[in-house]
Scaffold this motif. Sequence first.
Motif, mmCIF file in Angstrom:
data_model
loop_
_atom_site.group_PDB
_atom_site.id
_atom_site.type_symbol
_atom_site.label_atom_id
_atom_site.label_comp_id
_atom_site.label_asym_id
_atom_site.label_seq_id
_atom_site.Cartn_x
_atom_site.Cartn_y
_atom_site.Cartn_z
ATOM 1 N N LEU A 109 0.840 -1.184 0.032
ATOM 2 C CA LEU A 109 0.017 -0.017 0.106
ATOM 3 C C LEU A 109 0.794 1.198 -0.050
ATOM 4 O O LEU A 109 1.485 1.493 1.188
ATOM 5 C CB LEU A 109 -0.878 0.052 1.378
ATOM 6 N N ALA A 110 0.999 1.936 -1.242
ATOM 7 C CA ALA A 110 1.660 3.105 -1.192
ATOM 8 C C ALA A 110 1.732 4.019 -0.462
ATOM 9 O O ALA A 110 0.316 4.600 -0.199
ATOM 10 C CB ALA A 110 1.771 3.601 -2.737
ATOM 11 N N ASP A 111 2.266 4.534 0.322
ATOM 12 C CA ASP A 111 2.373 5.941 1.068
ATOM 13 C C ASP A 111 1.180 5.879 2.149
ATOM 14 O O ASP A 111 0.631 6.804 2.535
ATOM 15 C CB ASP A 111 2.212 7.180 0.211
ATOM 16 N N THR A 112 1.042 4.771 2.854
ATOM 17 C CA THR A 112 0.020 4.690 3.737
ATOM 18 C C THR A 112 0.516 3.858 5.134
ATOM 19 O O THR A 112 1.449 3.100 5.203
ATOM 20 C CB THR A 112 -0.971 3.755 3.102
ATOM 21 N N GLY A 113 0.121 4.575 6.134
ATOM 22 C CA GLY A 113 0.588 3.972 7.455
ATOM 23 C C GLY A 113 -0.484 3.211 8.226
ATOM 24 O O GLY A 113 -1.793 3.099 7.734
ATOM 25 N N LEU A 114 -0.234 2.699 9.531
ATOM 26 C CA LEU A 114 -1.112 2.123 10.274
ATOM 27 C C LEU A 114 -1.251 2.936 11.534
ATOM 28 O O LEU A 114 -0.307 2.995 12.100
ATOM 29 C CB LEU A 114 -0.708 0.580 10.500
ATOM 30 N N ILE A 115 -2.466 3.064 11.949
ATOM 31 C CA ILE A 115 -2.734 3.069 13.511
ATOM 32 C C ILE A 115 -3.505 2.119 14.087
ATOM 33 O O ILE A 115 -4.533 2.118 13.623
ATOM 34 C CB ILE A 115 -3.263 4.680 13.823
ATOM 35 N N GLN A 116 -2.950 1.589 14.893
ATOM 36 C CA GLN A 116 -3.457 0.179 15.789
ATOM 37 C C GLN A 116 -4.107 0.837 16.922
ATOM 38 O O GLN A 116 -3.227 1.182 17.858
ATOM 39 C CB GLN A 116 -2.591 -0.925 15.979
ATOM 40 N N LEU A 117 -5.410 0.490 16.996
ATOM 41 C CA LEU A 117 -6.029 1.061 18.334
ATOM 42 C C LEU A 117 -6.138 -0.128 19.341
ATOM 43 O O LEU A 117 -6.526 -1.115 19.258
ATOM 44 C CB LEU A 117 -7.662 1.342 18.145
ATOM 45 N N ARG A 118 -5.093 0.116 20.197
ATOM 46 C CA ARG A 118 -4.886 -1.022 21.143
ATOM 47 C C ARG A 118 -6.160 -0.715 22.265
ATOM 48 O O ARG A 118 -6.749 -1.872 22.753
ATOM 49 C CB ARG A 118 -3.740 -1.091 21.758
#
Lengths: 379, 302
Positions: free
Chosen positions: A279-288
């Motif tokens: 996934l180009a130029d995409t980040g992840l925010i994981q809600l813990r």
Amino acid sequence: MAFQMISGSQAAATAVQRVGVDLVAAYPITPQTAIVEALADFSAKGELGGEFVSVESEYAALACCNGAAATGARVFTATASHGLAYMHEMIHWCSGARFPIVMVNVNRTIGAPWCLDPDQGDSLSQRDTGWLQLYCANAQEVFDMVIQAFIIAEELLLPCMVVFDGFYISHTYEAVDVADADQVRKLVGPPAFAPQVIPGQPGNLHGLSTGETHLKLVKDRHQTMLRLPVLFNKINKAFAKQFGRSYNILETQIPSGAKRAIVAAGATAETVRWALPVLADTGLIQLRVFRPFPAAEIRQVIEENELTELLVVDRNCSVGMGGIFAQELRSALYELPKPPQVRSLILAGGVDLTEQMLVDLLQTTGNEENFALRWGDEF
Amino acid sequence: MKIAEINRQDEMIYPGHNACPGCGAALAVRYLTKALGKNIVLVLTASCWSIISGMPPLTALKCPILHCPFPSAGSVGSGVRRGLNARGHHDTTVVVLAGDGGTFDIGLQALSGAAQRNEDYIFVCYDNEAYMNTGMQTSSATPFGARTNTAPYPLYKEGEKKDIMQIMAAHTVPYAATATVAFPADLEEKLKTAQKVKGFRFIHILAPCPPGWGTESSDTIEVSRLAVATGFFPLYEVRNGTNWKLTVPADIKSASLSQYLGLQRRFKEMDDRRLNELQHEINRDYQRLLDQVAKVTAETQQ
């Protein structure tokens, strides 16, 4: 280091055994049964430490835990879906009574019709009950979060729910670093919270109150729960020292220069993590952590990275409003001067998240129809 | 027993509680806590006693009271017992206190579960035969023919009162007994007996309710006595579900059902047909009880 190939369910049960509890009361429901059976196995071998009680309903399971916790005992139960819904009254009560109960909920769709797939609506519909909620993305997180849940609950005197997806996590075998009981107990210690019921000491516990009294109690619970971020960091410093790994309230993985991120909780976060390279130029925010909602932490991530677009994966749906994580996120972003666009992908019913869905979605531009809301059956 | 003979030294109830004048439930708990002594923990489900016990930090009793949601009493009791054991309080007696709603209706599942597991505590049902705390609505403990606010005139309670003692006996619990406030010595003796038994114990106490039943508050004891004298509420105990024993005082004079019902406004519109129907139910149940007792006597003599 002692890696074992175990399921998420076994990870949960083993963590409970490692912590050491006075009482487990449980009632079976798919897909939680493997946890209950594993705990019964520990009990049969004399390794549980406390008592295992097979009760007649989920409601009874939490009620029994409630009674034992009132005497100062450390307790655990696990459930899923309809079982969690059936507990609803007791879920409220345990929080109001400040019993530090730890409960695992294995996400499963609530009927009708019957469905076994992992919709998160069961746990999310308990969001206003005053329980902390921690979401796990893999079996290692399950093991570690169950351990940490006991520390958190007993420190804040609030019940804590550890949540993970049915089958994708509960029944999938992964390599898990399983610490032994001595190590875990060094970190957790024996139950240190004060008993409420003390023989010989008169007390009218949780009897009738006025609205004014109740308000004060609710306010105290709210303010206490907001102490979690500081506590969580403190616990994880000690956890890192003991086990060489640690966790954050939000797990972020944002490539340099990326202006958009996918927000996910539970197993879908793990799927996104694996899909990130394509996934180009995409980040992840994981809600813990979902309760307390990490609003300030999310705003900070957005401001630091100047994110302009968030794609929220909701394996749930509040009918009449939309994805629940998206809804909560929008509310948290309202205070930002330039909030990012929030897009919602709804996988209600527990529909699987695929890499292709994410690729398709990220190719959709802002001008196209349905940019803000997509359903899992449209791919 | 005469009132003058009651030892007031061991009272566990404070004066100034919130019960109505003539409340049978307040008397029942007064006698039962006195019988069981100071080392008790009371688990209390939603019922009149939720109010009688007072508003915290005030309390009506000299022992810990743990309030719990309506359907949960049987299960919370299990947790309290096991939790106390885990913390070394093996000698503490756990009492679960519920009204008829919390026993016969919404609490039945938890009660049955705890009885089946033979949980080591005493479950006490004070039965005032309707949802009295919410203003007298029908429960499954309401007798046939009674008027309630959910069965207002010209309606009346249809169907028989659920026989909770037979249900408990079918669970083969170690000890179950009936009692009522007109016979405090019998009530206290049964509680003391129950306290010495291990496992699940069930005490069913008939507790007249002056505002609900429409009786004079000064008639509570008389109504309670007539309930026994008419055979409407026989006094007995059963061990292990099979060993039945009548404990009705030998000197009690039998009374007619209309005498008993006549003191209660809830039966004001009772016609002969309904009276006969209720009489038939009472006779049938009393005969079954006598048969169960006779069977035990015959087996003992063999």
